[in-house]
Design an enzyme around this catalytic site. Structure first.
Site, PDB file in Angstrom:
ATOM      1  N   ARG A  88      29.588  40.185  45.713  1.00 30.92           N
ATOM      2  CA  ARG A  88      29.895  41.058  46.898  1.00 30.92           C
ATOM      3  C   ARG A  88      29.087  41.949  46.787  1.00 30.92           C
ATOM      4  NH1 ARG A  88      36.143  41.349  47.034  1.00 30.92           N
ATOM      5  NH2 ARG A  88      35.527  41.682  44.795  1.00 30.92           N
ATOM      6  N   GLY A 129      30.574  38.309  36.773  1.00 34.60           N
ATOM      7  CA  GLY A 129      31.630  39.385  36.349  1.00 34.60           C
ATOM      8  C   GLY A 129      31.303  39.219  34.672  1.00 34.60           C
ATOM      9  N   ARG A 130      32.498  39.274  34.021  1.00 39.70           N
ATOM     10  CA  ARG A 130      32.746  39.315  32.600  1.00 39.70           C
ATOM     11  C   ARG A 130      31.964  37.943  32.196  1.00 39.70           C
ATOM     12  NH1 ARG A 130      37.922  42.387  33.321  1.00 39.70           N
ATOM     13  NH2 ARG A 130      38.328  40.505  34.111  1.00 39.70           N
ATOM     14  N   HIS A 148      41.381  22.121  32.435  1.00 36.48           N
ATOM     15  CA  HIS A 148      41.499  23.609  32.364  1.00 36.48           C
ATOM     16  C   HIS A 148      41.229  24.250  30.820  1.00 36.48           C
ATOM     17  CE1 HIS A 148      43.298  27.115  34.678  1.00 36.48           C
ATOM     18  NE2 HIS A 148      42.457  27.509  33.525  1.00 36.48           N
ATOM     19  N   GLU A 168      46.337  20.884  40.380  1.00 39.57           N
ATOM     20  CA  GLU A 168      45.964  20.694  39.142  1.00 39.57           C
ATOM     21  C   GLU A 168      47.141  20.294  38.454  1.00 39.57           C
ATOM     22  OE1 GLU A 168      43.143  23.304  37.308  1.00 39.57           O
ATOM     23  OE2 GLU A 168      44.548  23.838  35.763  1.00 39.57           O
ATOM     24  N   ARG A 205      38.642  28.442  39.580  1.00 43.81           N
ATOM     25  CA  ARG A 205      40.011  28.032  39.990  1.00 43.81           C
ATOM     26  C   ARG A 205      39.804  26.811  40.984  1.00 43.81           C
ATOM     27  NH1 ARG A 205      41.742  30.032  36.053  1.00 43.81           N
ATOM     28  NH2 ARG A 205      43.339  31.634  35.949  1.00 43.81           N
TER      29      ARG A 205
HETATM   30  P1  NAP Z   1      35.563  39.220  36.588  1.00 38.65           P
HETATM   31  O1  NAP Z   1      34.791  40.169  35.312  1.00 38.65           O
HETATM   32  O2  NAP Z   1      36.411  40.207  37.434  1.00 38.65           O
HETATM   33  O3  NAP Z   1      34.420  38.834  37.589  1.00 38.65           O
HETATM   34  C1  NAP Z   1      34.470  38.127  38.729  1.00 38.65           C
HETATM   35  C2  NAP Z   1      33.268  38.332  39.137  1.00 38.65           C
HETATM   36  O4  NAP Z   1      33.633  37.724  40.596  1.00 38.65           O
HETATM   37  C3  NAP Z   1      32.789  39.632  39.749  1.00 38.65           C
HETATM   38  O5  NAP Z   1      31.343  39.694  39.395  1.00 38.65           O
HETATM   39  C4  NAP Z   1      32.776  39.959  41.327  1.00 38.65           C
HETATM   40  O6  NAP Z   1      31.934  40.793  41.835  1.00 38.65           O
HETATM   41  C5  NAP Z   1      32.696  38.451  41.862  1.00 38.65           C
HETATM   42  N1  NAP Z   1      33.472  38.257  43.044  1.00 38.65           N
HETATM   43  C6  NAP Z   1      34.682  38.389  43.403  1.00 38.65           C
HETATM   44  N2  NAP Z   1      34.924  38.112  44.636  1.00 38.65           N
HETATM   45  C7  NAP Z   1      33.830  37.584  45.034  1.00 38.65           C
HETATM   46  C8  NAP Z   1      33.355  36.786  46.364  1.00 38.65           C
HETATM   47  N3  NAP Z   1      34.317  36.735  47.261  1.00 38.65           N
HETATM   48  N4  NAP Z   1      32.208  36.069  46.302  1.00 38.65           N
HETATM   49  C9  NAP Z   1      31.471  36.316  45.408  1.00 38.65           C
HETATM   50  N5  NAP Z   1      31.578  37.123  43.954  1.00 38.65           N
HETATM   51  C10 NAP Z   1      32.807  37.358  44.084  1.00 38.65           C
HETATM   52  O7  NAP Z   1      36.450  38.182  36.339  1.00 38.65           O
HETATM   53  P2  NAP Z   1      36.287  37.106  34.940  1.00 38.65           P
HETATM   54  O8  NAP Z   1      36.801  37.598  33.819  1.00 38.65           O
HETATM   55  O9  NAP Z   1      34.733  37.021  34.757  1.00 38.65           O
HETATM   56  O10 NAP Z   1      37.040  35.722  35.373  1.00 38.65           O
HETATM   57  C11 NAP Z   1      36.563  35.321  36.580  1.00 38.65           C
HETATM   58  C12 NAP Z   1      37.637  34.048  36.821  1.00 38.65           C
HETATM   59  O11 NAP Z   1      37.425  32.992  35.945  1.00 38.65           O
HETATM   60  C13 NAP Z   1      38.982  34.491  36.640  1.00 38.65           C
HETATM   61  O12 NAP Z   1      39.528  35.074  37.960  1.00 38.65           O
HETATM   62  C14 NAP Z   1      39.890  33.186  36.539  1.00 38.65           C
HETATM   63  O13 NAP Z   1      40.199  32.455  37.716  1.00 38.65           O
HETATM   64  C15 NAP Z   1      38.461  32.118  35.859  1.00 38.65           C
HETATM   65  N6  NAP Z   1      39.007  31.629  34.694  1.00 38.65           N
HETATM   66  C16 NAP Z   1      38.931  30.284  34.410  1.00 38.65           C
HETATM   67  C17 NAP Z   1      39.021  30.098  33.034  1.00 38.65           C
HETATM   68  C18 NAP Z   1      39.098  28.583  33.037  1.00 38.65           C
HETATM   69  O14 NAP Z   1      39.665  28.193  31.861  1.00 38.65           O
HETATM   70  N7  NAP Z   1      38.551  27.510  33.531  1.00 38.65           N
HETATM   71  C19 NAP Z   1      39.161  31.049  32.011  1.00 38.65           C
HETATM   72  C20 NAP Z   1      38.996  32.203  32.403  1.00 38.65           C
HETATM   73  C21 NAP Z   1      38.804  32.606  33.464  1.00 38.65           C
HETATM   74  P3  NAP Z   1      31.998  41.700  43.022  1.00 38.65           P
HETATM   75  O15 NAP Z   1      33.695  42.335  43.010  1.00 38.65           O
HETATM   76  O16 NAP Z   1      31.027  42.498  43.373  1.00 38.65           O
HETATM   77  O17 NAP Z   1      32.156  40.686  44.274  1.00 38.65           O
END
Ligand code: NAP
Length: 314
Positions: A173, A151-152, A281, A262, A233
């Site tokens: 997906r 994703g992003r 985190h 966590e 997560r």
């Molecule tokens: P995003 O733009 O919504 O991207 C999420 C990606 O995951 C999408 O490409 C989606 O594609 C894919 N996805 C969703 N369900 C899936 C599944 N069951 N199997 C495989 N792929 C799947 O979100 P983002 O902004 O990149 O952020 C992603 C996550 O990073 C957040 O939700 C957050 O929990 C985590 N995060 C962590 C930190 C940290 O400090 N560690 C910081 C920021 C974010 P499809 O819909 O095609 O499946």
């Protein structure tokens, strides 16, 4: 004459965020106790450190107009329950992609090249002379990276991997043909990605479908030289299975920015392993990103209180 302030409830808001909110708001400390008057008065909730917000809690905030989350993962908020009640949920997408991708690369390099073990060794009395046989790691450059959740953030990881001349596989997906064209990434079925990748990077959201996405079966498909990176997560990974895989060297190492729970209990067996690097985190924890996240949190709050659509709604 002082003007009336708008009561909002926040959990441990830092001074910089309080300053951004300015004098328009009365900031009530997070208090869920039955005798709390904060819940009855608040018109907005700011979730800063990911407190759980479910339907029953929302029902205790009768004037609630917004839940403004500082961050992008909203697995701690029951978004469906908020929608049912007509309460908008805000978050801060986009501004943290670069810093979270940077952290993914930091964990990749740290685990592959023994940065943490090496640091401890270099400080210890055992480091008496340069020995080219010591702490030989895995080469990042030219390796295969598998991104689960392109994703992003995942796309920013892919861009950084290009500079390391890595072959990048991804699994979502839905296939993302635009990303394939623009980033030169290759779609792989889930099991194929696990079998082929030298580094498996988890960048998906936590959902029912991704809870324990990586367990014993999946770790068993990975190369014995593979490294798992979890920047998504904690509950995306089954931690008991991960401990067994790392302890038995079924996989080589893991870099975890997030864990379940966590923090891990101080006696958790993962904390005793040298082939795991754990950060608390820190994905988006850089100065410019945090400033922007706070601004977006406040902008969402202002918009909802004016009755406008959120600039960054979930
Ligand atoms: P995003 O733009 O919504 O991207 C999420 C990606 O995951 C999408 O490409 C989606 O594609 C894919 N996805 C969703 N369900 C899936 C599944 N069951 N199997 C495989 N792929 C799947 O979100 P983002 O902004 O990149 O952020 C992603 C996550 O990073 C957040 O939700 C957050 O929990 C985590 N995060 C962590 C930190 C940290 O400090 N560690 C910081 C920021 C974010 P499809 O819909 O095609 O499946």
């Amino acid at each position: 004459m002082t003007h009336p302030t708008i009561p909002i409830m926040g959990d441990g808001l830092p001074p910089a965020l309080r300053e951004m909110l300015g004098s328009d708001f009365e900031i009530l400390e997070w208090d869920e106790s039955p005798q709390s008057t904060a819940l009855a008065r608040a018109v907005g909730l700011i979730t800063y450190g990911h407190p759980r917000v479910d339907g029953p809690l929302m029902d205790r905030v009768p004037h609630l107009k917004i839940i403004s989350n500082h961050g992008v993962g909203v697995d701690h908020i029951d978004v469906a329950a908020a929608k049912q009640r007509g309460i908008p949920v805000g978050n801060t997408p986009g501004c943290l992609d670069a810093s979270t991708a940077d952290m993914t690369m930091a964990l990749m390099l740290a685990t592959a090249r023994n940065v943490v073990v090496g640091d401890h060794f270099a400080r210890s009395p055992e480091f008496t002379h340069y020995d080219p046989s010591q702490l030989i790691g895995y080469e990042v450059s030219g390796s295969t990276l598998g991104i689960i959740g392109l994703g992003r953030i995942g796309k920013q990881v892919a861009r950084r991997a290009q500079a390391f001349e890595m072959k990048v596989l991804y699994h979502n997906r839905k296939r993302d043909e635009q990303a394939e064209r623009e980033l030169g990434v290759t779609y792989a079925p889930f099991d194929d990605l696990l079998r082929q990748a030298d580094f498996v990077s988890l960048n998906c959201p936590l959902t029912p479908a991704t809870t324990n996405l990586i367990g014993q079966r999946e770790l068993g498909l990975m190369k014995t030289t593979a490294i798992l990176l979890n920047i998504a997560r904690g509950p995306v990974v089954d931690h008991d299975a991960l401990f067994t895989a790392l302890n038995s060297r079924r996989i080589a190492a893991a870099g975890l920015d997030v864990t379940a729970p966590e923090p891990l209990p101080r006696n958790h067996p993962l904390l005793g392993l040298s082939n795991v690097v754990i950060t608390p985190h820190l994905g988006s924890a850089s100065n410019r990103t945090r400033h922007r996240m706070m601004q977006m949190t406040v902008d969402n709050l202002h918009a909802a209180l004016k009755g406008d659509p959120l600039p960054w709604g979930v």
